[in-house]
Design an enzyme around this catalytic site. Sequence first.
Site, PDB file in Angstrom:
ATOM      1  N   HIS A 132      -0.744  -0.315  -9.838  1.00  0.00           N
ATOM      2  CA  HIS A 132      -1.519  -1.266  -9.024  1.00  0.00           C
ATOM      3  C   HIS A 132      -2.003  -2.451  -9.870  1.00  0.00           C
ATOM      4  O   HIS A 132      -3.195  -2.747  -9.927  1.00  0.00           O
ATOM      5  CB  HIS A 132      -2.700  -0.570  -8.333  1.00  0.00           C
ATOM      6  CG  HIS A 132      -3.059  -1.211  -7.025  1.00  0.00           C
ATOM      7  ND1 HIS A 132      -3.335  -0.505  -5.881  1.00  0.00           N
ATOM      8  CD2 HIS A 132      -3.170  -2.518  -6.673  1.00  0.00           C
ATOM      9  CE1 HIS A 132      -3.627  -1.342  -4.897  1.00  0.00           C
ATOM     10  NE2 HIS A 132      -3.525  -2.582  -5.356  1.00  0.00           N
ATOM     11  N   GLU A 136      -2.603   7.415  -5.017  1.00  0.00           N
ATOM     12  CA  GLU A 136      -2.927   6.764  -6.296  1.00  0.00           C
ATOM     13  C   GLU A 136      -4.397   6.893  -6.687  1.00  0.00           C
ATOM     14  O   GLU A 136      -4.740   6.768  -7.867  1.00  0.00           O
ATOM     15  CB  GLU A 136      -2.539   5.280  -6.247  1.00  0.00           C
ATOM     16  CG  GLU A 136      -3.420   4.436  -5.339  1.00  0.00           C
ATOM     17  CD  GLU A 136      -3.056   2.955  -5.383  1.00  0.00           C
ATOM     18  OE1 GLU A 136      -1.863   2.631  -5.230  1.00  0.00           O
ATOM     19  OE2 GLU A 136      -3.969   2.131  -5.566  1.00  0.00           O
ATOM     20  N   ARG A 155       0.868  -1.176   0.000  1.00  0.00           N
ATOM     21  CA  ARG A 155       0.000   0.000   0.000  1.00  0.00           C
ATOM     22  C   ARG A 155       0.907   1.229   0.000  1.00  0.00           C
ATOM     23  O   ARG A 155       1.917   1.269   0.698  1.00  0.00           O
ATOM     24  CB  ARG A 155      -0.915   0.038   1.229  1.00  0.00           C
ATOM     25  CG  ARG A 155      -2.106  -0.906   1.149  1.00  0.00           C
ATOM     26  CD  ARG A 155      -3.129  -0.509   0.079  1.00  0.00           C
ATOM     27  NE  ARG A 155      -4.252  -1.439  -0.004  1.00  0.00           N
ATOM     28  CZ  ARG A 155      -4.317  -2.482  -0.831  1.00  0.00           C
ATOM     29  NH1 ARG A 155      -3.333  -2.752  -1.656  1.00  0.00           N
ATOM     30  NH2 ARG A 155      -5.386  -3.262  -0.838  1.00  0.00           N
TER      31      ARG A 155
END
Length: 329
Positions: free
Chosen positions: A294, A262, A233
């Site tokens: 991601h 993000e 993360r």
Amino acid sequence: MRVAVFSTKNYDREFLLPAAQKTGHDVTFFEPRLTTQTAVLARDFPAICSFVNDHVDTQVAEALAAGGTKFVALRCAGFNQVDLEACRKLGLRVARVPAYSPYAVAEHAVGLMLALNRKYHKAYSRVREGNFSIEGLLGFDMQGKTVGVVGTGKIGAATARILAGFGCRVLLYDVVQNDELRSRGQYVPLEDLLAESDIITLHCPLSLQTYHMISRASLERMKPGVMLINTSRGALVNTPAVIDGLKSGKIGYLGLDVYEEEADLFFEDHSDRVIQDDVFVRLATFPNVLITAHQAFFTDTALTEIARVTMANLTAFEQGETTANELSR
Ligand code: NAD
């Protein structure tokens, strides 16, 4: 059960729709992210399905509950984006997909290591342009290097196993140790892992304890030229500190699949717009930084399993059952 699916992309439809048809759930796909503005789309849907950047904070939870929603099916493992306490108070039950393919993420983390080390991304562009020089592409053998794995749950363990197979010396750190991994690596205090590792890869969840665990102070302890990989993360890493580390050479390589801010960038095509996030843009200018948006989870195996377990979570809720995948009770 009627389910409002947020942050839908084509690939979500491709995997969720057949899984829904098999289990009899009636899914409606919405492209927008779940926010206070879009939560109204879920009105009269007893369940919603959301993803990593759909922030179920107090206001969103209140809006969902007011619209009659009772169940939040996360189609991801991480749940730092959900205010579980607010959901609990509002009677919203929440379930996740705790494990779908740890290999997908572990293999991507190792892929980032190899790409940064051997510079495949640069070699690809060079050869396509008829430039066959290998000047500047010098790498190092992974064999014999010390790799620190922070967080040795499902993904960290899979990463440690791959790296042990490469012949790396694997150092492990976790607040809960995994006995099965002792044959692949050695548990050490975090300070020792930071000080001794040539490569550090992060695999713990985002929590109050892990927020900005990569800080100016932790960077101080690391070897000069260290490779840092974050597929976990974004907020595990203090990005301005890391940018300073890259400028000073303390960080020799940085591989990211996640970024603290993000939510406003990833999963969308911004190629015809000016990116307003100056921190991200600065990060992307370094020659020794490789960022993916991601995508570590993004394999057919993982998406099939995410769809299957998400539908099973919805079925369990519909039938009044409680499963181990529930977070809010
Ligand atoms: P997991 O629950 O199996 O393992 C997490 C491990 O972290 C546990 O062993 C836990 O004890 C450890 N941990 C907790 N607090 C810690 C701390 N303060 N210091 C060190 N270790 C700590 O989870 P997992 O399936 O291995 O996933 C790990 C993380 O990967 C998830 O939380 C998620 O944020 C991230 N993830 C990213 C992607 C992606 O596509 N990039 C996909 C899935 C998961």
